[in-house]
Design an enzyme around this catalytic site. Structure first.
Site, PDB file in Angstrom:
ATOM      1  N   ALA A  11       0.792  -1.233   0.000  1.00  0.00           N
ATOM      2  CA  ALA A  11       0.000   0.000   0.000  1.00  0.00           C
ATOM      3  C   ALA A  11       0.818   1.273   0.000  1.00  0.00           C
ATOM      4  CB  ALA A  11      -0.920  -0.006   1.210  1.00  0.00           C
TER       5      ALA A  11
ATOM      6  N   ASP B  89       5.069   2.712  -4.793  1.00  0.00           N
ATOM      7  CA  ASP B  89       4.835   3.654  -5.887  1.00  0.00           C
ATOM      8  C   ASP B  89       3.580   3.357  -6.699  1.00  0.00           C
ATOM      9  OD1 ASP B  89       6.712   5.608  -5.880  1.00  0.00           O
ATOM     10  OD2 ASP B  89       7.337   5.174  -7.957  1.00  0.00           O
ATOM     11  N   LEU B  90       3.436   2.090  -7.067  1.00  0.00           N
ATOM     12  CA  LEU B  90       2.307   1.719  -7.920  1.00  0.00           C
ATOM     13  C   LEU B  90       0.982   2.002  -7.212  1.00  0.00           C
ATOM     14  CD1 LEU B  90       1.333   0.209 -10.544  1.00  0.00           C
ATOM     15  CD2 LEU B  90       1.179  -1.805  -9.094  1.00  0.00           C
TER      16      LEU B  90
ATOM     17  N   LYS C 218       0.383   4.112  -4.796  1.00  0.00           N
ATOM     18  CA  LYS C 218       0.148   5.554  -4.621  1.00  0.00           C
ATOM     19  C   LYS C 218      -0.228   6.219  -5.937  1.00  0.00           C
ATOM     20  CE  LYS C 218       4.045   6.622  -2.720  1.00  0.00           C
ATOM     21  NZ  LYS C 218       5.248   6.879  -1.939  1.00  0.00           N
TER      22      LYS C 218
ATOM     23  N   TYR D  21       4.991 -12.650  -4.577  1.00  0.00           N
ATOM     24  CA  TYR D  21       3.671 -13.199  -4.943  1.00  0.00           C
ATOM     25  C   TYR D  21       3.420 -14.564  -4.298  1.00  0.00           C
ATOM     26  CZ  TYR D  21       3.192  -9.799  -8.833  1.00  0.00           C
ATOM     27  OH  TYR D  21       3.097  -8.681  -9.594  1.00  0.00           O
TER      28      TYR D  21
ATOM     29  N   TYR E 142      -2.257  -1.662 -20.559  1.00  0.00           N
ATOM     30  CA  TYR E 142      -2.526  -1.214 -21.929  1.00  0.00           C
ATOM     31  C   TYR E 142      -3.893  -1.706 -22.409  1.00  0.00           C
ATOM     32  CZ  TYR E 142       1.221   1.780 -23.078  1.00  0.00           C
ATOM     33  OH  TYR E 142       2.002   2.896 -23.119  1.00  0.00           O
TER      34      TYR E 142
ATOM     35  N   HIS F 152       2.903  -5.063 -22.956  1.00  0.00           N
ATOM     36  CA  HIS F 152       2.003  -4.046 -23.508  1.00  0.00           C
ATOM     37  C   HIS F 152       1.904  -4.108 -25.044  1.00  0.00           C
ATOM     38  CE1 HIS F 152       2.106  -2.671 -19.486  1.00  0.00           C
ATOM     39  NE2 HIS F 152       3.119  -1.838 -19.560  1.00  0.00           N
TER      40      HIS F 152
ATOM     41  N   ARG G 257      -3.557   6.611 -32.591  1.00  0.00           N
ATOM     42  CA  ARG G 257      -2.684   7.158 -31.540  1.00  0.00           C
ATOM     43  C   ARG G 257      -3.290   6.838 -30.179  1.00  0.00           C
ATOM     44  NH1 ARG G 257      -1.522  12.544 -33.127  1.00  0.00           N
ATOM     45  NH2 ARG G 257      -3.161  13.341 -31.817  1.00  0.00           N
TER      46      ARG G 257
END
Ligand code: BG6
Length: 484
Positions: A14, A17-18, A20, A131, A189, A250, A370
């Site tokens: 929590a 970075d991801l 937040k 994990y 993506y 992606h 795009r």
């Protein structure tokens, strides 16, 4: 979200970075738009740091609103933050996960779960090395209490493994604990508006049906560029490199949607069946169809070894060996610290046979989608230059989303995908066999790169990458058009 009972969203990692930057902001936007009701939802943060609920709220507050919309959203913000509770503990400790379960159960009781179901969504915003212990702990101590109905789902992020072997190992470990319909492998993506538009474009428009094949298409290019380097993430990045970070996931997912056959229906399994077939039809990548680059200054990062060969740029050509695509190069290109920030798909059509206007050097028909920034689709066409002379010029049919859909706000990829996980829709998530097929394509090349057998060529920051990549594109038959 309309099932009754309680919904607990547990963000593991929590304070990272991801969480937040992406997970909590997406949850807040869903809350603000009414998709998460305070009558049923509670959000839990779990991580190692020993902080209080209030300290976690303070850490994330600044990421949820920006100055422009702070006052308009302040009411929702304080209601949202109140829904967040924090539990601290290690990622492999029974005791920590028992406390987490207790906190979730208390919430469920407070929402009178006995009258409804208990839904528990675990979002692993964590490095893949944890994990396995985390999923074990969740399975042992935190799954929903079955007599109440409902479900337990887990969301995992990339990088899901480092190569075929490690990914398969991870898949087996998690697969032994949870069923495939409970596992949501996120590739953000797949949550982007124009990526989601791809199937509609291809299969709801008569115009494209007869054209979308090797008879008409000369090459397909899927490009990702960022105008900044690996700032602050050098340690992570150096272990993975641009192919694992961007291309294997992606760009390959985008390729599947461009290249797949029409699914029998829009059911997630039917769509994913077709994606797997595309991946399984890709033939091994040849070293001469790969150009790697590393931007100058990348190794100045103290967390990056001085002799690193990790690519921060790569162009690779994939070849799909099937009836529709044999002979058509699919060029996947990604780079950090480049001249611009952009992601697009470029479908370049073949030359017109018998060119009576002698206009072929002006450029071919090209259909460009795009993805970002400023979502758009445009088709390059040759038209008569207005005026008295019979001259030709290349022009564009242009659909810019900002102009056409003024006032419509395009949802963030993570918002859409998290909502899908709550609704139980796996269409935009990567299935286990899909992941395996994706790793099969890139693993031999990645191992050669890791051994230093394929070298990264230095390129200047803010450039287009190594010149060798443009030469490779030319060799593959891509015709450079003006301004690109
Ligand atoms: C992430 C990569 O998956 O995608 C990052 O790890 C990259 O390196 C990011 O910056 C790009 O995402 P987007 O949505 O900004 O194109």
């Amino acid at each position: 979200v309309s099932e009754t009972g309680s919904l607990s969203i547990i963000v593991l990692g929590a304070s990272g970075d991801l969480a937040k930057k992406k997970t909590f902001p997406a949850l807040f936007n869903l809350f603000h738009q009414g998709f998460l009701s305070p009558d049923e939802v509670h959000i839990f943060g779990y991580a190692r740091s020993k902080i209080t609920d209030e300290e976690l709220r303070d850490k994330i507050r600044g990421y949820l609103v920006d100055e422009k919309n702070a006052s308009a959203k302040s009411d929702a913000l304080s209601k949202f933050l109140k829904l967040i509770k924090y539990v601290s503990g290690p990622y492999d400790s029974e005791e920590g996960f028992k406390r987490l379960d207790k906190a979730i159960s208390e919430h469920e009781i407070s929402k009178k779960t006995s009258e409804g179901s208990s839904r528990r969504l675990f979002y692993l915003a964590l490095p893949p090395s944890v994990y396995p212990p985390v999923s074990k702990m969740i399975k042992a101590w935190c799954t929903n209490k079955s007599d109440l109905g409902g479900w337990t789902r887990i969301v995992v992020e990339k990088p899901f493994g480092k190569d075929l072997e490690s990914a398969e190992q991870l898949s087996s470990q998690i697969g032994a604990l949870f069923e495939e319909p409970q596992i949501y492998r996120i590739d953000h993506y797949l949550g982007k508006e124009l990526v989601q538009n791809m199937l509609v474009l291809r299969f709801a428009n008569r115009l494209f049906l007869p054209l979308w094949n090797r008879d008409n298409i000369a090459n397909v290019q899927i490009v990702f560029r960022e105008d900044f380097g690996t700032e602050g993430r050098g340690g992570y990045f150096d272990e993975y490199g641009i192919i694992r970070d961007i291309i294997q996931n992606h760009l390959l997912q985008v390729l599947c949607l461009v290249a797949m056959e029409k699914p029998i229906s829009l059911k997630p399994e039917h769509i994913r069946d077709e994606k797997v077939k595309v991946l399984q039809s890709v033939i091994p990548i040849k070293d001469e169809e790969v150009v790697l680059g590393q931007y100058e200054g990348y190794r100045d990062d103290p967390t990056v070894p001085n002799d690193s060969n990790t690519p921060t740029f790569a162009t690779t050509i994939l070849r799909i060996d099937n009836e529709r695509w044999e002979g058509v190069p699919f060029i996947l290109k990604a780079g950090k610290a480049m001249s611009s920030k952009k992601a697009d798909i470029r479908i370049q059509f073949k030359d017109v046979p018998g060119d009576i206007f002698k206009c072929q050097n002006q450029g071919r028909n090209e259909f460009v989608i795009r993805l970002q920034p400023s979502e758009a689709m445009y088709m390059k066409l040759t038209v008569k230059q207005p005026g008295l002379e019979m001259q030709t010029v290349q022009s564009e049919l242009d659909l810019s989303y900002m102009q056409r859909y003024q006032g419509v706000s395009i949802p963030e990829a993570y918002e859409r995908l998290i909502l899908d996980t709550i609704r139980g829709d796996q269409q935009h998530f990567v299935r286990r066999d899909e992941l395996k097929a994706a790793w099969e394509i890139f693993t031999p090349l990645l191992h050669r790169i890791d051994k230093g057998e394929v070298k990264s060529i230095p390129y200047k920051q803010g450039s287009r990458g190594p010149a060798e990549a443009d030469q490779l594109l030319k060799k593959a038959g891509y015709m450079q058009t003006h301004g690109y």
